[in-house]
Design a protein around this motif. Structure first.
Motif, mmCIF file in Angstrom:
data_model
loop_
_atom_site.group_PDB
_atom_site.id
_atom_site.type_symbol
_atom_site.label_atom_id
_atom_site.label_comp_id
_atom_site.label_asym_id
_atom_site.label_seq_id
_atom_site.Cartn_x
_atom_site.Cartn_y
_atom_site.Cartn_z
ATOM 1 N N UNK A 1 60.054 53.615 2.296
ATOM 2 C CA UNK A 1 59.364 53.791 3.573
ATOM 3 C C UNK A 1 57.894 53.414 3.436
ATOM 4 N N UNK A 2 57.279 53.781 2.314
ATOM 5 C CA UNK A 2 55.880 53.422 2.085
ATOM 6 C C UNK A 2 55.719 51.906 2.052
ATOM 7 N N UNK A 3 56.647 51.234 1.397
ATOM 8 C CA UNK A 3 56.598 49.768 1.378
ATOM 9 C C UNK A 3 56.738 49.212 2.798
ATOM 10 N N UNK A 4 57.620 49.811 3.599
ATOM 11 C CA UNK A 4 57.791 49.348 4.972
ATOM 12 C C UNK A 4 56.504 49.505 5.768
ATOM 13 N N UNK A 5 55.764 50.594 5.519
ATOM 14 C CA UNK A 5 54.474 50.788 6.185
ATOM 15 C C UNK A 5 53.497 49.694 5.755
ATOM 16 N N UNK A 6 53.444 49.416 4.466
ATOM 17 C CA UNK A 6 52.561 48.356 3.976
ATOM 18 C C UNK A 6 52.945 47.010 4.580
ATOM 19 N N UNK A 7 54.238 46.732 4.655
ATOM 20 C CA UNK A 7 54.691 45.462 5.221
ATOM 21 C C UNK A 7 54.372 45.373 6.709
ATOM 22 N N UNK A 8 54.351 46.526 7.396
ATOM 23 C CA UNK A 8 54.079 46.519 8.835
ATOM 24 C C UNK A 8 52.679 46.018 9.145
ATOM 25 N N UNK B 1 46.215 50.788 13.370
ATOM 26 C CA UNK B 1 45.102 51.526 12.775
ATOM 27 C C UNK B 1 45.490 52.378 11.581
ATOM 28 N N UNK B 2 46.611 53.092 11.673
ATOM 29 C CA UNK B 2 46.998 53.963 10.559
ATOM 30 C C UNK B 2 47.547 53.156 9.378
ATOM 31 N N UNK B 3 48.354 52.148 9.662
ATOM 32 C CA UNK B 3 48.872 51.303 8.581
ATOM 33 C C UNK B 3 47.730 50.582 7.868
ATOM 34 N N UNK B 4 46.696 50.207 8.626
ATOM 35 C CA UNK B 4 45.526 49.575 8.019
ATOM 36 C C UNK B 4 44.830 50.535 7.062
ATOM 37 N N UNK B 5 44.744 51.803 7.446
ATOM 38 C CA UNK B 5 44.130 52.803 6.570
ATOM 39 C C UNK B 5 44.967 53.013 5.312
ATOM 40 N N UNK B 6 46.282 52.995 5.457
ATOM 41 C CA UNK B 6 47.167 53.125 4.295
ATOM 42 C C UNK B 6 46.947 51.947 3.346
ATOM 43 N N UNK B 7 46.870 50.745 3.914
ATOM 44 C CA UNK B 7 46.641 49.551 3.109
ATOM 45 C C UNK B 7 45.285 49.625 2.400
ATOM 46 N N UNK C 1 43.535 50.751 -6.520
ATOM 47 C CA UNK C 1 44.028 49.778 -7.486
ATOM 48 C C UNK C 1 45.414 49.249 -7.197
ATOM 49 N N UNK C 2 45.883 49.435 -5.971
ATOM 50 C CA UNK C 2 47.190 48.914 -5.519
ATOM 51 C C UNK C 2 48.352 49.349 -6.402
ATOM 52 N N UNK C 3 48.471 50.656 -6.737
ATOM 53 C CA UNK C 3 49.548 51.096 -7.632
ATOM 54 C C UNK C 3 50.944 50.958 -7.044
ATOM 55 N N UNK C 4 51.062 50.978 -5.709
ATOM 56 C CA UNK C 4 52.382 50.901 -5.076
ATOM 57 C C UNK C 4 52.595 49.592 -4.318
ATOM 58 N N UNK C 5 51.608 48.710 -4.341
ATOM 59 C CA UNK C 5 51.738 47.457 -3.588
ATOM 60 C C UNK C 5 52.679 46.520 -4.336
ATOM 61 N N UNK C 6 53.791 46.146 -3.720
ATOM 62 C CA UNK C 6 54.773 45.298 -4.408
ATOM 63 C C UNK C 6 54.176 43.955 -4.841
ATOM 64 N N UNK D 1 51.225 38.611 -4.321
ATOM 65 C CA UNK D 1 51.225 37.158 -4.498
ATOM 66 C C UNK D 1 51.027 36.429 -3.177
ATOM 67 N N UNK D 2 51.633 36.919 -2.118
ATOM 68 C CA UNK D 2 51.479 36.283 -0.807
ATOM 69 C C UNK D 2 50.052 36.418 -0.292
ATOM 70 N N UNK D 3 49.458 37.600 -0.475
ATOM 71 C CA UNK D 3 48.078 37.808 -0.043
ATOM 72 C C UNK D 3 47.115 36.955 -0.879
ATOM 73 N N UNK D 4 47.380 36.838 -2.170
ATOM 74 C CA UNK D 4 46.542 36.009 -3.044
ATOM 75 C C UNK D 4 46.634 34.548 -2.632
ATOM 76 N N UNK D 5 47.855 34.104 -2.318
ATOM 77 C CA UNK D 5 48.030 32.719 -1.872
ATOM 78 C C UNK D 5 47.310 32.448 -0.567
ATOM 79 N N UNK D 6 47.329 33.426 0.343
ATOM 80 C CA UNK D 6 46.608 33.269 1.606
ATOM 81 C C UNK D 6 45.110 33.142 1.364
#
Length: 206
Positions: free
Chosen positions: A54-61, A98-104, A111-116, A121-126
């Protein structure tokens, strides 16, 4: 996906975004998410399997809109048009997520411990693509020469602050929440700062 499933997943992600933003990953309880979503707790696990999923889904949102925001850099050869649209798109993410942005933001600050890894890689490529596009416009003499990544950092900071520091902004403005006029004014100010500060010129017509 059925409409009922899609609607319930959206409700859960919206509720989870708020709970994760207010309490952090470790302290968040799925029972609190279910209560806010007004759904039975088992639905959380039925739709997402685990709190981690679910946390990943929030980040993806929020990362999906963040990735889509770079479209103006692909669609427009004119830096004036591209930057204006990009800044607007970034502000709308702060308005709509707004809330998902705060989670991100919290995830990044820790240090992005839970960021897949695939999202990283996609954000770095962007970031590489946006930097290269800015460099091209600088080489063409369409904007001042400066470090493109630091320009991106400045744009990110000034647009995402409307979600991440929403309380401070509404307090300073003396209102309970931001409205369309506030976001329009923010877009105008940030765009003018970037366009005039970087001496961005429109692409000459052929």
């Amino acid at each position: 996906m059925s409409r009922i499933r899609a609607r319930n997943e959206e409700k859960i992600i919206r509720a989870a975004s708020r709970v994760f933003a207010e309490h952090g990953y470790a302290a968040t309880k799925t029972a609190d998410i279910a209560e806010l979503a007004q759904l039975p707790k088992p639905n959380i696990y039925y739709y997402f399997g685990s709190k981690e999923n679910l946390y990943r889904a929030v980040l993806e949102s929020v990362t999906e809109p963040l990735l889509a925001a770079s479209a103006p850099f692909e669609e427009h050869q004119d830096p004036l048009t591209a930057l204006t649209a990009y800044i607007r798109a970034k502000l709308l993410i702060s308005r709509d997520y707004p809330y998902a942005s705060k989670v991100f933001a919290s995830e990044i600050m820790h240090g992005a411990p839970h960021l897949p890894e695939d999202i990283i890689q996609r954000l770095s490529g962007q970031t590489r693509f946006l930097s290269e596009r800015l460099s091209q416009w600088m080489e063409q003499g369409l904007m001042a020469r400066l470090e493109p990544k630091h320009l991106l950092f400045a744009i990110w900071a000034s647009t995402q602050t409307y979600a991440d520091f929403n309380w401070q902004i509404t307090m300073a403005l003396g209102k309970d929440e931001l409205d369309e006029t506030d976001f329009d004014q923010a877009a105008e100010v940030i765009t003018r700062m970037v366009i005039e500060g970087c001496r961005v010129s429109p692409l000459a017509e052929a």
